[in-house]
Design a protein around this motif. Structure first.
Motif, PDB file in Angstrom:
ATOM      1  N   ASN A  31       0.828  -1.199   0.000  1.00 44.86           N
ATOM      2  CA  ASN A  31       0.000   0.000   0.000  1.00 44.86           C
ATOM      3  C   ASN A  31       0.869   1.259   0.000  1.00 44.86           C
ATOM      4  OD1 ASN A  31      -2.491   1.403   0.070  1.00 44.86           O
ATOM      5  ND2 ASN A  31      -2.357   1.629   2.281  1.00 44.86           N
ATOM      6  N   LEU A  32       1.940   1.247   0.770  1.00 45.62           N
ATOM      7  CA  LEU A  32       2.815   2.412   0.828  1.00 45.62           C
ATOM      8  C   LEU A  32       3.650   2.558  -0.439  1.00 45.62           C
ATOM      9  CD1 LEU A  32       4.072   2.234   4.523  1.00 45.62           C
ATOM     10  CD2 LEU A  32       2.383   3.796   3.553  1.00 45.62           C
ATOM     11  N   GLU A  33       4.014   1.443  -1.053  1.00 42.59           N
ATOM     12  CA  GLU A  33       4.812   1.513  -2.266  1.00 42.59           C
ATOM     13  C   GLU A  33       4.054   2.139  -3.432  1.00 42.59           C
ATOM     14  OE1 GLU A  33       6.125  -2.461  -2.958  1.00 42.59           O
ATOM     15  OE2 GLU A  33       7.892  -2.284  -1.657  1.00 42.59           O
ATOM     16  N   LEU A  34       2.726   2.185  -3.337  1.00 41.06           N
ATOM     17  CA  LEU A  34       1.934   2.822  -4.387  1.00 41.06           C
ATOM     18  C   LEU A  34       2.190   4.325  -4.456  1.00 41.06           C
ATOM     19  CD1 LEU A  34      -1.495   0.986  -3.916  1.00 41.06           C
ATOM     20  CD2 LEU A  34       0.210   0.590  -5.701  1.00 41.06           C
ATOM     21  N   ASP A  35       2.683   4.893  -3.354  1.00 39.70           N
ATOM     22  CA  ASP A  35       2.970   6.324  -3.300  1.00 39.70           C
ATOM     23  C   ASP A  35       4.434   6.505  -2.915  1.00 39.70           C
ATOM     24  OD1 ASP A  35       3.126   9.038  -2.945  1.00 39.70           O
ATOM     25  OD2 ASP A  35       1.200   9.202  -1.913  1.00 39.70           O
ATOM     26  N   LYS A  57      -4.281  15.488 -11.791  1.00 40.39           N
ATOM     27  CA  LYS A  57      -3.213  15.120 -12.703  1.00 40.39           C
ATOM     28  C   LYS A  57      -2.181  16.229 -12.801  1.00 40.39           C
ATOM     29  CE  LYS A  57      -1.024  12.845 -15.933  1.00 40.39           C
ATOM     30  NZ  LYS A  57      -0.186  11.673 -15.609  1.00 40.39           N
ATOM     31  N   GLN A  58      -2.639  17.479 -12.854  1.00 41.18           N
ATOM     32  CA  GLN A  58      -1.715  18.603 -12.942  1.00 41.18           C
ATOM     33  C   GLN A  58      -0.824  18.691 -11.701  1.00 41.18           C
ATOM     34  OE1 GLN A  58      -4.575  21.701 -13.480  1.00 41.18           O
ATOM     35  NE2 GLN A  58      -5.150  21.010 -15.523  1.00 41.18           N
ATOM     36  N   LEU A  59      -1.417  18.472 -10.541  1.00 44.78           N
ATOM     37  CA  LEU A  59      -0.637  18.529  -9.305  1.00 44.78           C
ATOM     38  C   LEU A  59       0.334  17.357  -9.216  1.00 44.78           C
ATOM     39  CD1 LEU A  59      -3.306  19.692  -6.694  1.00 44.78           C
ATOM     40  CD2 LEU A  59      -1.648  21.047  -7.974  1.00 44.78           C
ATOM     41  N   GLN A  60      -0.077  16.202  -9.725  1.00 39.85           N
ATOM     42  CA  GLN A  60       0.837  15.060  -9.745  1.00 39.85           C
ATOM     43  C   GLN A  60       2.054  15.351 -10.616  1.00 39.85           C
ATOM     44  OE1 GLN A  60      -1.940  11.998 -11.030  1.00 39.85           O
ATOM     45  NE2 GLN A  60      -2.108  11.170  -8.948  1.00 39.85           N
ATOM     46  N   ALA A 107       3.639  15.990  -1.018  1.00 36.77           N
ATOM     47  CA  ALA A 107       2.711  15.023  -1.598  1.00 36.77           C
ATOM     48  C   ALA A 107       1.498  14.823  -0.699  1.00 36.77           C
ATOM     49  CB  ALA A 107       3.422  13.693  -1.841  1.00 36.77           C
ATOM     50  N   SER A 108       1.703  14.810   0.603  1.00 39.36           N
ATOM     51  CA  SER A 108       0.587  14.628   1.537  1.00 39.36           C
ATOM     52  C   SER A 108      -0.401  15.778   1.426  1.00 39.36           C
ATOM     53  CB  SER A 108       1.109  14.525   2.971  1.00 39.36           C
ATOM     54  OG  SER A 108       1.914  13.377   3.141  1.00 39.36           O
ATOM     55  N   ARG A 109       0.111  17.012   1.368  1.00 37.77           N
ATOM     56  CA  ARG A 109      -0.764  18.175   1.275  1.00 37.77           C
ATOM     57  C   ARG A 109      -1.591  18.152  -0.007  1.00 37.77           C
ATOM     58  NH1 ARG A 109       2.375  22.833   4.095  1.00 37.77           N
ATOM     59  NH2 ARG A 109       4.231  21.785   4.851  1.00 37.77           N
ATOM     60  N   PHE A 110      -0.911  17.898  -1.117  1.00 37.23           N
ATOM     61  CA  PHE A 110      -1.613  17.931  -2.397  1.00 37.23           C
ATOM     62  C   PHE A 110      -2.667  16.824  -2.478  1.00 37.23           C
ATOM     63  CE2 PHE A 110       1.493  20.428  -5.321  1.00 37.23           C
ATOM     64  CZ  PHE A 110       1.396  21.499  -4.461  1.00 37.23           C
ATOM     65  N   GLU A 111      -2.311  15.635  -1.999  1.00 35.95           N
ATOM     66  CA  GLU A 111      -3.265  14.530  -2.030  1.00 35.95           C
ATOM     67  C   GLU A 111      -4.472  14.835  -1.154  1.00 35.95           C
ATOM     68  OE1 GLU A 111      -3.525   9.741  -1.015  1.00 35.95           O
ATOM     69  OE2 GLU A 111      -1.581  10.716  -1.245  1.00 35.95           O
ATOM     70  N   MET A 112      -4.231  15.379   0.037  1.00 35.21           N
ATOM     71  CA  MET A 112      -5.337  15.750   0.912  1.00 35.21           C
ATOM     72  C   MET A 112      -6.198  16.831   0.269  1.00 35.21           C
ATOM     73  SD  MET A 112      -3.321  15.790   4.576  1.00 35.21           S
ATOM     74  CE  MET A 112      -4.793  16.249   5.521  1.00 35.21           C
TER      75      MET A 112
END
Length: 464
Positions: A134-138, A214-217, A333-338
């Protein structure tokens, strides 16, 4: 020789507090890992699911989907442990950890010796494997942690501890590990830095509209490459990668003594790091070709990201630098995903002639009671320290006072000032100097501002 796992003595009392008749309790082991040793900073009980449909939820810690009339479900058998629920708990806890810290494995408090039963052993291995996958996905959240995972079994009847290590990507066999409780497992060195953002990312007009997610990724991916190539300088001068961080600290301490400025205790002081991102190496290549790229929008990322990490006393400069890089990317990454998860409606493409201000959550820090290592929480605009305390209680099973929440490391932006400047047409001198092609730039003065980004829509923007 197997792995050696060091843990604070207070954590044994925590394990004892989880003994409940014939119930089973599962949780996460948090800490820092080396080639042969692990340093455990905290044990976090995984909150039991309230009902079967809650197990399917991906956001642990949110009470919105938990029916109040549903009683807490106690786990009566190791076979009843919800694997995906524990794996999801690990993901949300990892967001709170500083760079260089990971979910090292799991613990279980049970009225039996779980390793004596083949089915129970397989269940524990399945949980660890699910967490790892699960963690390796991110990768930005997970960082680079190739170490073995550990599994600690605490027999609630005999109070006997058994620890094993398990390599998910290896042979799959369990190895004996030596778990040791100590009053002080290591001296932790604190490193602090900040990273300033003020960059425009063009949204290419290729006939297809990418979602904001997608843009943030894409922005995260670009930033990750820059951080990986960046030079990290600790205490003002480059140092050999194999030099010990404690050597740097001792030199700083000696310098302070010579300056007669050593009033503060050493464990309240930090080593300061500076990040230098190299310029684009392709910029030096001569080319007579001029390329025009049509864009229908741009995203301006501006603000400051604060980073605080901790490394053990025998860590090298290279390990400290990697921890800082991991912390920056994990936090971003945490901020953007949230943020994109919080949007009510997905934003496909960007409307013309429209300016939208987005504010990802800002970072606050909370120190663990037993060792003062600070963990992170992220607060959206309008949220206060109380929300951080709720997250700490639900995800880490820790109760702290509101006064212990360090909430001023990143200041919340006042959107009213941004829109007032836009409507009046008044821009600060510094903002006017940075303005290009009449694009509005959200200029933030002062230090310690929260990381924010502005989505600026334009008709066509030509880049050379």
């Amino acid at each position: 020789m197997g792995r050696i796992v060091y843990a604070e003595e207070s954590l044994f009392n925590y394990l004892e507090s989880l003994i409940t008749s014939d119930a089973y309790t599962v949780g996460l082991i948090l800490g820092q890992s080396t080639e042969e040793k692990d340093y455990v900073i905290h044990l976090a009980r995984t909150p039991p699911p309230a009902s079967k449909d809650v197990i399917e939820e991906t956001l642990i810690g949110s009470t919105a989907n938990v029916p109040q009339e549903c009683p807490v479900k106690y786990i009566k058998s190791i076979n009843d442990v919800p694997i995906n629920w524990v794996a999801d708990h690990a993901k949300h806890v990892t967001r709170m950890l500083p760079g260089g810290m990971w979910v090292l494995g799991i613990f279980i408090v049970a009225p039996e010796d779980c390793f004596s039963n083949k089915d129970s052993t397989q269940k524990l291995k399945s949980i660890v494997t699910a967490i790892q996958k699960n963690l390796e996905l991110d990768p930005y959240l997970f960082g680079n942690n190739p170490r073995e995972n550990v599994i600690l079994a605490f027999n609630s009847i005999t109070t006997r501890l058994t620890c094993k290590s398990f390599d998910v990507n290896g042979s799959g066999s369990l190895k004996n590990a030596d778990w040791k409780f100590q009053s002080k497992i290591t001296r932790w060195y604190q490193l602090e830095t900040h990273l300033d953002f003020n960059k425009i990312f063009a949204i290419i007009d290729d006939g297809e509209s990418d979602s904001l997610k997608k843009q943030l990724q894409n922005i995260i991916s670009t930033t990750s490459k820059e951080i990986e190539s960046a030079i990290v300088v600790i205490e003002g001068e480059p140092k050999p990668s194999d030099e010990l961080i404690e050597t740097v600290w001792n030199k700083k301490k000696q310098d302070r003594k010579e300056l007669k400025n050593a009033e503060s205790k050493s464990n309240n002081q930090s080593l300061q790091a500076t990040i230098y991102i190299p310029c684009n190496t392709n910029a030096n290549k001569c080319s007579t070709e001029i390329k025009l790229i049509n864009c229908n929008a741009s995203i301006r990322l501006t603000g400051q990201l604060f980073s605080r990490t901790f490394v053990h006393q025998k860590a090298t400069i290279k390990e400290a630098e990697n921890a800082i890089r991991q912390d920056i990317m994990r936090s971003m990454a945490s901020r953007f995903e949230m943020h994109w998860d919080s949007l009510i409606e997905e934003e496909n493409g960007l409307p013309e002639e429209n300016i939208t201000l987005h504010e990802p959550p800002r970072r606050v820090l909370i120190a663990l009671p037993q060792n003062k290592i600070t963990l992170s929480d992220y607060l959206f605009p309008g949220e206060g320290p109380q929300e951080a305390l709720i997250s700490l209680q639900e995800l880490l099973d820790v109760e702290v006072q509101e006064a212990n929440v360090q909430k001023e490391i990143e200041l919340q932006v006042d959107p009213a000032e941004f829109y007032c400047e836009k409507e009046s047409g008044n821009e600060p001198d510094e903002q006017r100097k940075l303005s290009d092609n009449n694009q509005l730039i959200f200029f933030i003065s002062g230090l310690g501002v929260a990381l924010i980004f502005v989505v600026i829509a334009i008709l066509i923007h030509r880049l050379y």
